[in-house]
Design a protein around this motif. Structure first.
Motif, PDB file in Angstrom:
ATOM      1  N   SER A   1      -9.091  18.585  -3.523  1.00  0.00           N
ATOM      2  CA  SER A   1      -7.944  18.882  -4.532  1.00  0.00           C
ATOM      3  C   SER A   1      -6.666  18.133  -3.772  1.00  0.00           C
ATOM      4  N   SER A   2      -6.058  17.510  -4.727  1.00  0.00           N
ATOM      5  CA  SER A   2      -4.762  16.795  -3.978  1.00  0.00           C
ATOM      6  C   SER A   2      -3.433  16.772  -5.031  1.00  0.00           C
ATOM      7  N   ARG A   3      -3.407  17.685  -5.977  1.00  0.00           N
ATOM      8  CA  ARG A   3      -2.392  17.863  -6.745  1.00  0.00           C
ATOM      9  C   ARG A   3      -1.484  18.992  -6.580  1.00  0.00           C
ATOM     10  N   TRP A   4      -0.115  18.710  -6.188  1.00  0.00           N
ATOM     11  CA  TRP A   4       0.260  17.745  -5.796  1.00  0.00           C
ATOM     12  C   TRP A   4       0.688  17.760  -4.353  1.00  0.00           C
ATOM     13  N   ILE A   5       0.650  16.694  -3.401  1.00  0.00           N
ATOM     14  CA  ILE A   5       0.992  16.609  -2.051  1.00  0.00           C
ATOM     15  C   ILE A   5       2.449  16.542  -2.135  1.00  0.00           C
ATOM     16  N   THR A   6       2.961  15.666  -2.770  1.00  0.00           N
ATOM     17  CA  THR A   6       4.590  15.175  -2.588  1.00  0.00           C
ATOM     18  C   THR A   6       5.107  15.785  -3.965  1.00  0.00           C
ATOM     19  N   GLY A   7       6.385  16.031  -3.770  1.00  0.00           N
ATOM     20  CA  GLY A   7       7.277  16.716  -4.704  1.00  0.00           C
ATOM     21  C   GLY A   7       7.600  15.793  -5.914  1.00  0.00           C
TER      22      GLY A   7
ATOM     23  N   ALA B   1     -12.783  10.686  -8.384  1.00  0.00           N
ATOM     24  CA  ALA B   1     -12.234  12.179  -8.013  1.00  0.00           C
ATOM     25  C   ALA B   1     -11.084  12.574  -8.975  1.00  0.00           C
ATOM     26  N   ASP B   2     -10.025  11.598  -9.280  1.00  0.00           N
ATOM     27  CA  ASP B   2      -8.814  12.152  -9.942  1.00  0.00           C
ATOM     28  C   ASP B   2      -8.808  11.652 -11.479  1.00  0.00           C
ATOM     29  N   ASN B   3      -9.595  10.659 -11.859  1.00  0.00           N
ATOM     30  CA  ASN B   3      -9.621  10.293 -13.116  1.00  0.00           C
ATOM     31  C   ASN B   3      -8.107   9.969 -13.653  1.00  0.00           C
ATOM     32  N   PRO B   4      -7.421   9.112 -12.825  1.00  0.00           N
ATOM     33  CA  PRO B   4      -5.850   8.699 -12.758  1.00  0.00           C
ATOM     34  C   PRO B   4      -5.717   7.889 -14.039  1.00  0.00           C
ATOM     35  N   GLN B   5      -4.413   8.210 -14.733  1.00  0.00           N
ATOM     36  CA  GLN B   5      -3.916   7.093 -15.605  1.00  0.00           C
ATOM     37  C   GLN B   5      -3.314   5.990 -14.992  1.00  0.00           C
ATOM     38  N   LEU B   6      -2.429   6.045 -14.080  1.00  0.00           N
ATOM     39  CA  LEU B   6      -1.885   5.069 -13.429  1.00  0.00           C
ATOM     40  C   LEU B   6      -0.922   4.535 -14.121  1.00  0.00           C
ATOM     41  N   THR B   7       0.054   5.066 -15.064  1.00  0.00           N
ATOM     42  CA  THR B   7       0.895   4.470 -15.879  1.00  0.00           C
ATOM     43  C   THR B   7       2.161   5.166 -15.422  1.00  0.00           C
ATOM     44  N   THR B   8       3.352   4.543 -15.831  1.00  0.00           N
ATOM     45  CA  THR B   8       4.639   4.870 -15.519  1.00  0.00           C
ATOM     46  C   THR B   8       5.306   5.935 -16.349  1.00  0.00           C
ATOM     47  N   ARG B   9       4.833   7.289 -16.175  1.00  0.00           N
ATOM     48  CA  ARG B   9       5.050   8.346 -17.150  1.00  0.00           C
ATOM     49  C   ARG B   9       6.457   9.063 -16.809  1.00  0.00           C
ATOM     50  N   LEU B  10       6.555   9.348 -15.461  1.00  0.00           N
ATOM     51  CA  LEU B  10       7.577  10.111 -14.963  1.00  0.00           C
ATOM     52  C   LEU B  10       9.003   9.347 -15.194  1.00  0.00           C
TER      53      LEU B  10
ATOM     54  N   VAL C   1      -1.064  -0.781  -4.191  1.00  0.00           N
ATOM     55  CA  VAL C   1      -2.608  -0.332  -3.963  1.00  0.00           C
ATOM     56  C   VAL C   1      -2.295   1.192  -3.576  1.00  0.00           C
ATOM     57  N   GLU C   2      -2.838   1.997  -4.340  1.00  0.00           N
ATOM     58  CA  GLU C   2      -2.701   3.518  -4.467  1.00  0.00           C
ATOM     59  C   GLU C   2      -3.934   4.040  -3.738  1.00  0.00           C
ATOM     60  N   GLY C   3      -4.587   3.281  -3.166  1.00  0.00           N
ATOM     61  CA  GLY C   3      -6.032   3.852  -2.513  1.00  0.00           C
ATOM     62  C   GLY C   3      -6.948   4.122  -3.320  1.00  0.00           C
TER      63      GLY C   3
ATOM     64  N   MET D   1       7.979   2.620  -8.675  1.00  0.00           N
ATOM     65  CA  MET D   1       7.337   1.596  -8.197  1.00  0.00           C
ATOM     66  C   MET D   1       6.198   0.857  -9.040  1.00  0.00           C
ATOM     67  N   ARG D   2       5.568   1.910  -9.692  1.00  0.00           N
ATOM     68  CA  ARG D   2       4.727   1.137 -10.846  1.00  0.00           C
ATOM     69  C   ARG D   2       5.259   0.341 -11.484  1.00  0.00           C
ATOM     70  N   HIS D   3       6.419   0.697 -12.207  1.00  0.00           N
ATOM     71  CA  HIS D   3       7.098  -0.094 -13.192  1.00  0.00           C
ATOM     72  C   HIS D   3       7.558  -1.417 -12.402  1.00  0.00           C
TER      73      HIS D   3
ATOM     74  N   VAL E   1       0.864  -1.299  -0.002  1.00  0.00           N
ATOM     75  CA  VAL E   1      -0.040   0.192  -0.009  1.00  0.00           C
ATOM     76  C   VAL E   1       0.816   1.128  -0.151  1.00  0.00           C
ATOM     77  N   LYS E   2       0.718   1.997  -1.050  1.00  0.00           N
ATOM     78  CA  LYS E   2       1.581   3.286  -1.171  1.00  0.00           C
ATOM     79  C   LYS E   2       0.394   4.350  -0.977  1.00  0.00           C
ATOM     80  N   THR E   3       0.756   5.374  -0.072  1.00  0.00           N
ATOM     81  CA  THR E   3       0.115   6.660   0.211  1.00  0.00           C
ATOM     82  C   THR E   3       0.835   7.942   0.306  1.00  0.00           C
TER      83      THR E   3
HETATM   84  N1  LIG Z   1      -1.830  13.384  -5.210  1.00  0.00           N
HETATM   85  C1  LIG Z   1      -0.866  12.514  -4.826  1.00  0.00           C
HETATM   86  C2  LIG Z   1      -0.723  11.107  -5.114  1.00  0.00           C
HETATM   87  N2  LIG Z   1      -1.975  10.689  -5.593  1.00  0.00           N
HETATM   88  C3  LIG Z   1      -2.411   9.318  -5.612  1.00  0.00           C
HETATM   89  C4  LIG Z   1      -3.689   9.044  -6.556  1.00  0.00           C
HETATM   90  O1  LIG Z   1      -4.817   9.549  -5.642  1.00  0.00           O
HETATM   91  C5  LIG Z   1      -3.853   9.821  -7.851  1.00  0.00           C
HETATM   92  O2  LIG Z   1      -5.164   9.539  -8.311  1.00  0.00           O
HETATM   93  C6  LIG Z   1      -3.003   8.961  -8.606  1.00  0.00           C
HETATM   94  O3  LIG Z   1      -1.639   8.886  -7.991  1.00  0.00           O
HETATM   95  C7  LIG Z   1      -2.838   9.780  -9.927  1.00  0.00           C
HETATM   96  O4  LIG Z   1      -2.318   8.847 -11.023  1.00  0.00           O
HETATM   97  P1  LIG Z   1      -1.604   9.439 -12.258  1.00  0.00           P
HETATM   98  O5  LIG Z   1      -3.047   9.952 -12.970  1.00  0.00           O
HETATM   99  O6  LIG Z   1      -1.090   8.290 -13.136  1.00  0.00           O
HETATM  100  O7  LIG Z   1      -0.836  10.529 -12.023  1.00  0.00           O
HETATM  101  N3  LIG Z   1       0.121  10.351  -4.901  1.00  0.00           N
HETATM  102  C8  LIG Z   1       1.211  10.984  -4.810  1.00  0.00           C
HETATM  103  O8  LIG Z   1       2.314  10.029  -4.477  1.00  0.00           O
HETATM  104  N4  LIG Z   1       1.287  12.185  -4.354  1.00  0.00           N
HETATM  105  C9  LIG Z   1       0.466  13.128  -4.474  1.00  0.00           C
HETATM  106  O9  LIG Z   1       0.581  14.159  -4.508  1.00  0.00           O
END
Ligand SMILES: Nc1c(/N=C/[C@@H](O)[C@H](O)[C@H](O)COP(=O)(O)O)[nH]c(=O)[nH]c1=O
Length: 364
Positions: free
Chosen positions: A168-174, A200-209, A292-294, A184-186, A152-154
Motif C-alpha cells: 500500500s502506497s497511496r499516498w505517502i506525500t501530500g 503494483a500500482d498500474n500508474p498512469q504517469l501523466t501530468t494530471r494535477l 526515474v520514478e522507481g 516535474m513530469r511536465h 531519480v525522484k522518490t
Molecule cells: N505513492 C507515492 C508516489 N508513488 C510513486 C509511484 O510509485 C506511483 O506508481 C506513481 O506515482 C503513480 O503514478 P500516477 O498513476 O500517475 O499517479 N509518489 C509520490 O510522489 N508520492 C506518493 O505518495
C-alpha cells in the motif's frame, strides 16, 4: 542603478518561465537596457521558435541601438532553425553584450562571442555563470554527452519506506508535493518506471494535477515483458509508451505490443535491461531529460550503473515500519558506509508537510 547581476537575474527569471517547453533546446532569457532603462525583454519559448535575443530586439525596435544586452547563454552564431542571434544583435547596433555562460556545445563554444567582438561589440562573460549552468543542467548534459539528464525522484515515509509491507502506497506525500511531482513530469521529456511498479500500482504517469502540463513519454523497463496488456500505460492513450526489454523476452508478447503501436527496444541478451544502452537509445531519440520514478529495483539499477545526475527525495512525516516494506533503493546495496554515494549542492525545502531533499550524486 541596477547592476549587471540584477539585469542578468531578470534574464534568468525570464528563461526559467519557459521551463518544460523548450526541449531539446536550452531555456534562454534576454534583457535589453539603454541609459538605465529596460527597453526590451525576451525568452525562448519553444524549439524552432524565435530565440530570446530576437524577442527582446523586436520589443526594443530602434531603441536597441547603443543598448546593452544581458543574455543567459552565449548568442548563437550558426544557422539552426532560426538565423544567428549574434548577427541580429550586431545589425540592431547593440553596443555591449553581457553573457552568463558560453555555449556548452563544443562545436560552437565561443564563436558567438568572437563574432560579436569582431564586429566591435563590447562583450562581458561569466555574470551569474553558476546560476545559468544550474538552470540549463539538462541541456548541458544532453548536448555534451548525447544522453538524457537523469533525475531519480522518490517519495518515502520518515522510516524510509516507499510502500507498506503489503504494497500500500497511496499516498505517502501530500497534495502539494504530489502536485510538484506532476510539474516535474511536465518538465521532463520522459518518465521511467520498472514493470514491478506497473504491476503494483498500474500508474498512469501523466501530468494530471493542476496546473497540468505536457505528458512525458512513458518508459517501462521490463526484462521479460511481464507487463499486463490491460495496463493503463498501454491502454489509456494519454502518452506514448516505450518498453525496454532484452532478447529473453517472449517474442509473441513483443509482437502483440508492437501491434498496439507500442515501441519495444531490446538492450541485448544480458540478464537485465542494460541501463547504459537504454540511455544511449533515449539520447538518440532526442530525449534530453529522464525522470526515474522507481521503484526500488530500478532506482538501485540506475545507482549501480552510476547513471543518476540528480536525486529528489520527498520525506513524509509518517511511519509504517515493516522489515519487508520496500525502500527507495533495493538490490544488494553498498557494503561499507565509507563507500556511500554522497550528494553535493544539497537543498532542503519544506513542501506542504513533507521535506524535499535534492542533490547531485558525486561519482568517484
Ligand atoms: N505513492 C507515492 C508516489 N508513488 C510513486 C509511484 O510509485 C506511483 O506508481 C506513481 O506515482 C503513480 O503514478 P500516477 O498513476 O500517475 O499517479 N509518489 C509520490 O510522489 N508520492 C506518493 O505518495
Amino acid at each position: 542603478m541596477m547592476e549587471h547581476r540584477e539585469y542578468m537575474e531578470l534574464a534568468l527569471k525570464l528563461a526559467a518561465a519557459a521551463r518544460g517547453q523548450t526541449s531539446p533546446n536550452p531555456m534562454v532569457g534576454c534583457v535589453l537596457v539603454k541609459n538605465g532603462e529596460v527597453v526590451g525583454m525576451g525568452a525562448h519559448l519553444r524549439a524552432g521558435e524565435a530565440h530570446a535575443e530576437v524577442q527582446a530586439l523586436r520589443m526594443a525596435g530602434t531603441k536597441a541601438k547603443g543598448a546593452t544586452a544581458y543574455v543567459t547563454l552565449e548568442p548563437c552564431s550558426h544557422y539552426g532553425r532560426t538565423p544567428p542571434c549574434a548577427d541580429a544583435l550586431i545589425e540592431h547596433g547593440v553596443q555591449t553584450v553581457v553573457v552568463a555562460m558560453l555555449d556548452p556545445n563544443p562545436l560552437v563554444a565561443g564563436r558567438g562571442v568572437a563574432k560579436l567582438k569582431e564586429a566591435g561589440v563590447n562583450v562581458l562573460t561569466g555574470i551569474c555563470e553558476a546560476e545559468a549552468k544550474r538552470l540549463n543542467e539538462v541541456f548541458i548534459t544532453f548536448i555534451t554527452t548525447g544522453r538524457p539528464f537523469v533525475t531519480v525522484k522518490t517519495a518515502m515515509t520518515l522510516d524510509g519506506k516507499v510502500a507498506t509491507y503489503s504494497g500500500s502506497s497511496r499516498w505517502i506525500t501530500g497534495e502539494e508535493a504530489r502536485r510538484e511531482v506532476h510539474r516535474m513530469r511536465h518538465e521532463h521529456d520522459a518518465i521511467l518506471v520498472g514493470v514491478n511498479t506497473v504491476l503494483a500500482d498500474n500508474p498512469q504517469l501523466t501530468t494530471r494535477l493542476s496546473p497540468g502540463g505536457k505528458n512525458p513519454i512513458r518508459v517501462i523497463v521490463d526484462t521479460t515483458l511481464r507487463i499486463p496488456m490491460d495496463a493503463n500505460v498501454l491502454t489509456d492513450g494519454q502518452a506514448p509508451t516505450w518498453i525496454f526489454t532484452t532478447e529473453h523476452a517472449d517474442r509473441t508478447k513483443r509482437a502483440q505490443l508492437e501491434e498496439k503501436r507500442i515501441r519495444v527496444f531490446s538492450t541485448g541478451d544480458g540478464p537485465k535491461v542494460d541501463i547504459d544502452c537504454l540511455l544511449a537509445t533515449l539520447g538518440e531519440q532526442q530525449v534530453s531529460s529522464l525522470l526515474v520514478e522507481g521503484g526500488s529495483q530500478i532506482n538501485s539499477a540506475f545507482l549501480h550503473a552510476r547513471a543518476i545526475n540528480k536525486v529528489v527525495a520527498y520525506v513524509a512525516p509518517k511511519l509504517v515500519a515493516g522489515q519487508n516494506a520496500p525502500t527507495p533503493f533495493g538490490g544488494l546495496g553498498i557494503e561499507e558506509m565509507a563507500d556511500a554515494i554522497s550528494l553535493m549542492d544539497v537543498s532542503f525545502e519544506k513542501v506542504g508537510n513533507d521535506m524535499k531533499i535534492s542533490g547531485y550524486p558525486v561519482w568517484r
